[in-house]
Enzyme design. Structure first.
Site, PDB file in Angstrom:
ATOM      1  N   GLU A 109     -37.588  31.000   3.369  1.00  0.00           N
ATOM      2  CA  GLU A 109     -37.364  30.343   4.665  1.00  0.00           C
ATOM      3  C   GLU A 109     -36.553  31.196   5.645  1.00  0.00           C
ATOM      4  O   GLU A 109     -35.594  30.711   6.242  1.00  0.00           O
ATOM      5  CB  GLU A 109     -36.680  28.977   4.445  1.00  0.00           C
ATOM      6  CG  GLU A 109     -37.468  28.066   3.519  1.00  0.00           C
ATOM      7  CD  GLU A 109     -36.761  26.747   3.203  1.00  0.00           C
ATOM      8  OE1 GLU A 109     -35.611  26.565   3.627  1.00  0.00           O
ATOM      9  OE2 GLU A 109     -37.372  25.905   2.508  1.00  0.00           O
ATOM     10  N   ASN A 148     -41.444  33.166   0.842  1.00  0.00           N
ATOM     11  CA  ASN A 148     -41.822  31.767   0.610  1.00  0.00           C
ATOM     12  C   ASN A 148     -41.294  30.947   1.790  1.00  0.00           C
ATOM     13  O   ASN A 148     -40.168  31.160   2.247  1.00  0.00           O
ATOM     14  CB  ASN A 148     -41.144  31.312  -0.693  1.00  0.00           C
ATOM     15  CG  ASN A 148     -41.557  29.941  -1.176  1.00  0.00           C
ATOM     16  OD1 ASN A 148     -42.750  29.663  -1.334  1.00  0.00           O
ATOM     17  ND2 ASN A 148     -40.584  29.070  -1.426  1.00  0.00           N
ATOM     18  N   HIS A 157     -45.093  21.324   1.548  1.00  0.00           N
ATOM     19  CA  HIS A 157     -44.543  19.960   1.548  1.00  0.00           C
ATOM     20  C   HIS A 157     -45.247  19.179   2.651  1.00  0.00           C
ATOM     21  O   HIS A 157     -44.888  19.264   3.821  1.00  0.00           O
ATOM     22  CB  HIS A 157     -43.025  19.993   1.766  1.00  0.00           C
ATOM     23  CG  HIS A 157     -42.302  20.643   0.639  1.00  0.00           C
ATOM     24  ND1 HIS A 157     -42.208  20.059  -0.611  1.00  0.00           N
ATOM     25  CD2 HIS A 157     -41.660  21.832   0.542  1.00  0.00           C
ATOM     26  CE1 HIS A 157     -41.528  20.855  -1.422  1.00  0.00           C
ATOM     27  NE2 HIS A 157     -41.191  21.941  -0.750  1.00  0.00           N
ATOM     28  N   GLU A 184     -44.933  24.778  -3.744  1.00  0.00           N
ATOM     29  CA  GLU A 184     -44.094  23.566  -3.816  1.00  0.00           C
ATOM     30  C   GLU A 184     -44.827  22.341  -3.280  1.00  0.00           C
ATOM     31  O   GLU A 184     -44.213  21.480  -2.631  1.00  0.00           O
ATOM     32  CB  GLU A 184     -42.814  23.758  -2.987  1.00  0.00           C
ATOM     33  CG  GLU A 184     -42.016  24.982  -3.336  1.00  0.00           C
ATOM     34  CD  GLU A 184     -40.705  25.095  -2.570  1.00  0.00           C
ATOM     35  OE1 GLU A 184     -40.276  24.115  -1.946  1.00  0.00           O
ATOM     36  OE2 GLU A 184     -40.110  26.179  -2.601  1.00  0.00           O
ATOM     37  N   ASP A 238     -46.215  18.875  -2.379  1.00  0.00           N
ATOM     38  CA  ASP A 238     -46.182  17.438  -2.619  1.00  0.00           C
ATOM     39  C   ASP A 238     -46.720  16.783  -1.356  1.00  0.00           C
ATOM     40  O   ASP A 238     -46.791  17.403  -0.302  1.00  0.00           O
ATOM     41  CB  ASP A 238     -44.800  16.901  -3.040  1.00  0.00           C
ATOM     42  CG  ASP A 238     -43.633  17.416  -2.234  1.00  0.00           C
ATOM     43  OD1 ASP A 238     -43.835  17.840  -1.072  1.00  0.00           O
ATOM     44  OD2 ASP A 238     -42.495  17.378  -2.745  1.00  0.00           O
TER      45      ASP A 238
HETATM   46  C1  XIL Z   1     -35.183  20.858  -3.112  1.00  0.00           C
HETATM   47  C2  XIL Z   1     -34.991  20.249  -4.491  1.00  0.00           C
HETATM   48  O1  XIL Z   1     -36.207  19.643  -4.892  1.00  0.00           O
HETATM   49  C3  XIL Z   1     -33.864  19.254  -4.493  1.00  0.00           C
HETATM   50  O2  XIL Z   1     -33.566  18.846  -5.818  1.00  0.00           O
HETATM   51  C4  XIL Z   1     -32.613  19.846  -3.860  1.00  0.00           C
HETATM   52  O3  XIL Z   1     -31.592  18.844  -3.779  1.00  0.00           O
HETATM   53  C5  XIL Z   1     -32.927  20.390  -2.484  1.00  0.00           C
HETATM   54  O4  XIL Z   1     -33.979  21.345  -2.576  1.00  0.00           O
HETATM   55  N1  XIL Z   1     -37.881  24.010  -0.073  1.00  0.00           N
HETATM   56  C6  XIL Z   1     -37.465  24.732  -1.164  1.00  0.00           C
HETATM   57  C7  XIL Z   1     -36.973  24.022  -2.363  1.00  0.00           C
HETATM   58  O5  XIL Z   1     -37.612  25.962  -1.184  1.00  0.00           O
HETATM   59  O6  XIL Z   1     -36.010  24.766  -3.054  1.00  0.00           O
HETATM   60  C8  XIL Z   1     -36.422  22.650  -2.018  1.00  0.00           C
HETATM   61  O7  XIL Z   1     -36.085  21.961  -3.225  1.00  0.00           O
HETATM   62  C9  XIL Z   1     -37.421  21.881  -1.216  1.00  0.00           C
HETATM   63  C10 XIL Z   1     -37.745  22.585   0.081  1.00  0.00           C
END
Ligand code: XIL
Length: 381
Positions: free
Chosen positions: A180, A223, A259, A288, A290
């Protein structure tokens, strides 16, 4: 690519039908009674996945779990561990390698939890994604609030990367080295990223160099979120990565977190976006994913909501499958029981592919069908 060609044909043939073609199994109740046994190996995601595609999940622990009324899931939930082993060929520590977790005090590392994940992965023939080394978030107070000179900060970062990557050399397949680093408008995070703010943008290249020195075999990624489609932020990576490579910086890949929310629609140009990074000779990955939805407290999602969610997962996986060097597709947790989503997004939830009791949602079957179509009849791991 041979193993994926049948899916390519199927997708092309049904392109105009996509929403209707979502494989929501009419015969499958959304909450199947009972739980599948982990020993039913052939009925899992990893079993049907093409050989050249890792299907992964985040391993729940640390982060938001520490504020929840349950112990660290990976360490105590036996059912969770069985599903984790049975379903996935790749695992990512959800929080266990973030600075605040693994490096809580200056010079003090906490490796026990990550060691346990790596051991588990080796026992279960899984690869591991490392996440993450260089980020603006989840850093410990000693770092963010410390009073360090530039030379000291640089030495702290170098030591951290070499120590952490070196410890797992040969055991972590892909690293999200930098997470990020861009704002939405494609400018670097020069304010909130301590490394870029204090040491300037050239420190990004050093982070990759140090990681490569510590494990020359691991593939090294950028990422980010919000880079699913073609936009200012993804354009910034498209410009940065070849520029770094031209300077000899060991960058191997570009990873899209994924996400998604049904509020915003599916990013229809995901495949085209992955493709333009693939065309640069880079590996790509979805790291990641969802898919959250609006669900009022005390109510369940409707069948229509579940079908929409399934279609998002399916389309994202298809996009990856159809891009030659998209070799890793990871969901950010596989059960709603432990998802970060309701904790971070008020009013949204139900974002993963299994209910709290590990029964499978339509989204699970959408992934399973898509993998099966990508390499029909295979069963290999
Ligand atoms: C999130 C985790 O799922 C949580 O448990 C934590 O409290 C906060 O981070 N982008 C990312 C991940 O790169 O590391 C994040 O994970 C979600 C967003």
């Amino acid at each position: 690519m041979q193993v994926r060609s049948s899916l390519a044909a199927a997708v092309l043939a049904s392109a105009v039908l996509l929403p209707a073609a979502v494989p929501v199994h009419a015969a499958q109740p959304t909450r199947a009674p009972g739980i599948e046994k982990a020993s039913d190996r052939k009925d899992t995601l990893r079993w049907v996945a093409p050989q050249d595609l890792e299907i992964g999940t985040a391993v729940a622990g640390g982060g938001h779990h520490e504020t929840q009324p349950y112990p660290d899931p990976f360490t105590y939930d036996q059912e969770y561990r069985e599903r984790l082993a049975a379903e996935f060929s790749s695992v990512s520590p959800e929080n266990q390698l973030k600075w605040e977790f693994v490096h809580p005090e200056q010079g003090t590392y906490r490796f026990a939890e990550m060691d346990a994940i790596v051991d588990f992965a080796q026992e279960n023939k899984q690869v591991v994604r490392g996440h993450t080394l260089f980020w603006h978030s989840q850093n410990p107070a000693w770092l963010e609030e410390g009073d360090f000179t530039k030379d000291e900060l640089r030495a702290i970062l170098k030591d951290h990367i070499q120590t952490v990557v070196g410890r797992y050399a040969g055991k972590i397949q892909q690293w999200d080295v930098a997470n990020e680093i861009f704002n939405e408008d494609g400018t670097l995070r020069t304010t909130d990223n301590i490394w870029i703010r204090e040491l300037g943008p050239d420190i990004i290249a050093d982070a990759f160099r140090w990681a490569h020195e510590a494990d020359p075999k691991a593939t090294l990624f950028f990422n980010d979120y919000g880079v699913e489609g073609v936009n200012a932020k993804s354009n910034a990576y498209l410009e940065l990565i070849p520029r770094l490579q031209a300077q000899g910086v060991p960058v191997d890949g570009f990873a899209i977190q994924g996400h998604l929310s049904t509020r915003y629609g599916f990013p229809g140009d995901l495949q085209a976006n992955l493709q333009r990074f693939d065309a640069l000779g880079l590996e790509t990955a979805i790291t990641e994913i969802d898919v959250r939805m609006d669900v009022a407290v005390g109510t369940s999602p409707t069948d229509a909501q579940l079908a929409t969610q399934a279609s998002y997962y399916q389309r994202a996986l298809e996009a990856c499958v159809l891009v030659e060097d998209c070799n890793s597709f990871t969901i950010w947790g596989f059960t709603d029981k432990y998802s970060w989503v309701p904790v971070f997004f008020t009013g949204e939830g139900e974002a993963t592919v299994m209910w709290d009791d590990f029964t499978r949602k339509p989204a699970y079957y959408a992934l399973q069908d898509t993998l099966e179509q990508a390499s029909p009849g295979r069963g290999h791991r």
